[in-house]
Write a protein that holds these residues in place. Structure first.
Motif, short mmCIF file in Angstrom:
data_model
loop_
_atom_site.label_atom_id
_atom_site.label_comp_id
_atom_site.label_asym_id
_atom_site.label_seq_id
_atom_site.Cartn_x
_atom_site.Cartn_y
_atom_site.Cartn_z
N LEU A 1 0.83 -1.19 0.00
CA LEU A 1 0.00 0.00 0.00
C LEU A 1 0.87 1.26 0.00
O LEU A 1 0.71 2.15 -0.84
CB LEU A 1 -0.92 -0.02 1.23
CG LEU A 1 -1.74 1.23 1.53
CD1 LEU A 1 -2.76 1.48 0.44
CD2 LEU A 1 -2.45 1.09 2.89
N ALA A 2 1.84 1.30 0.92
CA ALA A 2 2.69 2.48 1.05
C ALA A 2 3.53 2.70 -0.20
O ALA A 2 3.61 3.81 -0.73
CB ALA A 2 3.60 2.32 2.27
N GLU A 3 4.13 1.60 -0.69
CA GLU A 3 5.02 1.70 -1.84
C GLU A 3 4.29 2.26 -3.07
O GLU A 3 4.76 3.21 -3.70
CB GLU A 3 5.58 0.31 -2.17
CG GLU A 3 6.57 0.29 -3.32
CD GLU A 3 7.92 0.88 -2.93
OE1 GLU A 3 8.54 0.35 -1.99
OE2 GLU A 3 8.34 1.88 -3.55
N LEU B 1 1.51 3.94 -3.18
CA LEU B 1 1.04 5.30 -2.91
C LEU B 1 2.13 6.32 -3.26
O LEU B 1 1.88 7.34 -3.91
CB LEU B 1 0.66 5.41 -1.44
CG LEU B 1 -0.38 6.42 -1.02
CD1 LEU B 1 -1.66 6.24 -1.81
CD2 LEU B 1 -0.67 6.28 0.47
N ILE B 2 3.35 6.01 -2.85
CA ILE B 2 4.46 6.94 -3.11
C ILE B 2 4.87 6.87 -4.58
O ILE B 2 5.10 7.90 -5.22
CB ILE B 2 5.68 6.60 -2.21
CG1 ILE B 2 5.29 6.67 -0.73
CG2 ILE B 2 6.84 7.54 -2.52
CD1 ILE B 2 4.97 8.04 -0.21
#
Lengths: 424, 179
Positions: free
Chosen positions: A42-44, A46-47
């Protein structure tokens, strides 16, 4: 799987959750159902979604539009158009259309174009005795050409999430955008046949030259962008930064922008960018989730079971997108549906660039269809009329746009022939 | 008190995104000029511009949460009555804070993983990207919670679609115009 995805997404949207967050949650749910959810994915994504040189074109083109407005460039373009066609019956309507096409070549947002055109032309036209509802309808319908003629923010988004060349999309949008403008002229001709509203006095050749020179540097910019892109001299992002710096320079040359205004212009641009780009980042997560959940393949099977005829398929998809456009804003609609639909149309041999143009036109029309039409709201707030009033004024233009869209589907050559010529 | 702090934060964020966007334009433009006119280029400038872009997006998103200007669909929710709206707004906030907490967990993991790694040409730590995300999700969550508490308990900081009693709306509007 597609139903779970749409169910989660639309339930969240209906309870009033902002689109960006609803997409993050829907994507997480999908990944969870497939059994591969973990927080670093999710984080990866998103960035990664935010970290893109291609998408940097968006703030640059938004900035160009904002500087043009703050720097009084819009007024010069309207004055020039007025000296050309203002003296005809219904003349100010044609002024709006011509100025709208020039604006479309400078900025990439329908909302910005409508706001800029409307602020100058609606008060002027109402003062001259034009019907308020049709005037507002006209300006709003001209505004949406802004996303079809390059530069175009929705096309940049489509290109990035769909893996399609943005330059090709831009080139493919030129002729359809001009056809839409011609359609507007025809509709306005029919509407204003009997109008007695005031006209502008016919300009002499000298005056025309004067107004042309006053607007010259602004009129040059769309040409620079299109020629530079077509020749492969620069990328869309570079075109964006050139346009922004160019707009800033000519605003200083015209002495119509103050350094103190720059703060507001830049902060406004950054905020608009953030709103669009947070959705884009969430869309990259969603695009990953729907791919691993094999949603496009599933959808292709469902739709493929209905028909194998590309034209019928396009008609079905376009009818669906028109419904989407009625209730959803353009940015999220492009970002949600482009990754889902592109594999489906490609499997039927439809060119994704051509499809992109259709999708952008379709969802742009969605900006002027009630109940949710961002551009309608902009027009209403300038004219201080209700949504019902503007709907009364806008239906002839809407009918024309539907006809244009259908003819682009039935006769793809109208779009594809100039597209091939321009991207050579 | 809390809210004053929030307004101060907003000014700070606006100042930061102003400078970042100005620098981003300068770096990308400089590189175009160098490439086409002098046939050279600054390898690091595209990379730095991307760092700035990511920070603009994530800090700008915080401002948009504060100003409640993130795009949404209010077609159903605007027609409901105030108490139902308050319930739905709370549900929405809980879910948003939940997904942002998951994102934060992921971001912290990535920050740990990438510690000490620099980017290829500019040698700026790769973690600069992830910090933008981490700072943003924390601030957004805090603001969402503050807004929700103020809306549910005091009818303040209401979302644009809220059906507040009409006199309340007017005073709120008047206050906005004054400030």
């Amino acid at each position: 799987m597609i139903w779970q995805f749409l169910l989660v997404l639309f339930s969240l949207l209906l309870i009033g959750m902002p689109v960006a967050f609803a997409m993050m949650i829907a994507a997480s749910v999908m990944l969870f159902l497939v059994g591969i959810f973990n927080t670093s994915t999710l984080a990866e994504y998103l960035i990664t979604g935010a970290n893109s040189f291609s998408l940097m074109a968006i703030p640059f083109f938004i900035l160009t539009g904002e500087i043009m407005n703050a720097g009084g460039v819009s007024k010069r373009i309207v004055d020039f158009a007025s000296s050309l066609v203002g003296h005809f019956r219904g003349g100010l309507g044609y002024v709006a259309i011509i100025a709208g096409v020039v604006f479309a070549g400078l900025s990439g947002s329908a909302v910005a174009d409508t706001a800029a055109l409307g602020a100058i032309l609606i008060p002027m036209m109402v003062a001259q005795g034009y019907n308020k509802n049709s005037t507002t309808g006209l300006v709003a319908s001209v505004g949406i050409i802004g996303t079809v003629i390059p530069p175009s923010i929705p096309m940049i988004l489509y290109g990035v999430v769909g893996g399609v060349s943005i330059t090709q999309l831009f080139m493919a949008g030129i002729v359809p955008g001009l056809i839409m403008a011609m359609g507007m002229m025809l509709v306005w001709y029919l509407l204003s046949r009997k109008t007695t509203a005031g006209r502008v006095e016919k300009a002499t050749g000298r005056e025309r030259l004067h107004y042309f020179l006053r607007a010259f540097w602004a009129l040059l910019l769309p040409g620079i962008i299109i020629i530079g892109l077509r020749g492969g001299v620069f990328t869309p992002t570079e075109a964006g930064v050139i346009a922004a710096v160019y707009a800033l320079l000519i605003s200083f040359v015209y002495r119509e922008i103050k350094v103190s205004q720059l703060y507001d212009v830049l902060v406004g641009t950054a905020k608009t960018t953030a709103i669009v780009m947070l959705i884009a980042s969430a869309a990259i997560v969603t695009a990953y989730a729907i791919t691993v959940a094999r949603v496009p393949a599933e959808l292709a099977t469902v739709l493929g079971g209905m028909t194998e005829n590309p034209t019928v398929m396009l008609l079905i998809i376009m009818a669906f997108l028109l419904l989407v456009g009625c209730v959803m804003d353009m940015t999220p609609a492009v970002l949600i549906f482009a990754p889902v639909l592109i594999p489906v149309v490609e499997s039927l041999g439809i060119d994704p660039v051509y499809f992109g143009v259709l999708m952008v036109i379709n969802l742009s029309i969605g900006l002027i269809t009630p109940p949710v039409g961002t551009v309608l709201y902009v027009g209403c707030s300038i004219s201080k009329i209700s949504l019902l009033d503007i709907t009364k004024g806008i239906w002839p233009m809407l009918a024309m746009y539907f006809a244009v869209l259908i003819s682009f589907i039935l006769f793809p050559q109208i779009v594809t022939v100039p597209m091939e010529w321009l991207s050579k | 008190m809390n809210f004053k702090l929030l307004n101060a934060l907003e000014h700070l964020l606006k100042g930061t995104i102003f400078v970042s966007l100005a620098l981003m334009v300068i770096f990308v433009f400089l590189n175009v000029v160098l490439r086409y006119m002098f046939n050279s280029g600054l390898a690091w400038s595209g990379e730095v511009a991307r760092y700035l872009f990511v920070w603009i997006i994530f800090l700008g998103s915080v401002i948009a949460v504060k100003e409640q200007s993130h795009l949404g669909v209010d077609i159903l929710v605007s027609k409901l009555n105030l108490s139902v709206q308050k319930i739905l707004y709370t549900v929405s906030t809980v879910l948003i804070v939940g997904v942002l907490a998951l994102a934060l967990d992921g971001l912290l993991g990535l920050i740990e993983l990438n510690a000490g790694i620099g980017s290829p040409t500019s040698d700026i730590p790769v973690n600069t990207y992830y910090y933008a995300g981490a700072v943003s999700v924390v601030l957004m969550s805090i603001i969402f919670v503050i807004h929700t508490v103020r809306f549910v308990l005091f009818n303040k900081s209401a979302p644009p679609w809220a059906n507040l009693p009409s006199d309340h709306k007017e005073t709120e509007k008047a206050m906005e115009e004054e400030s």
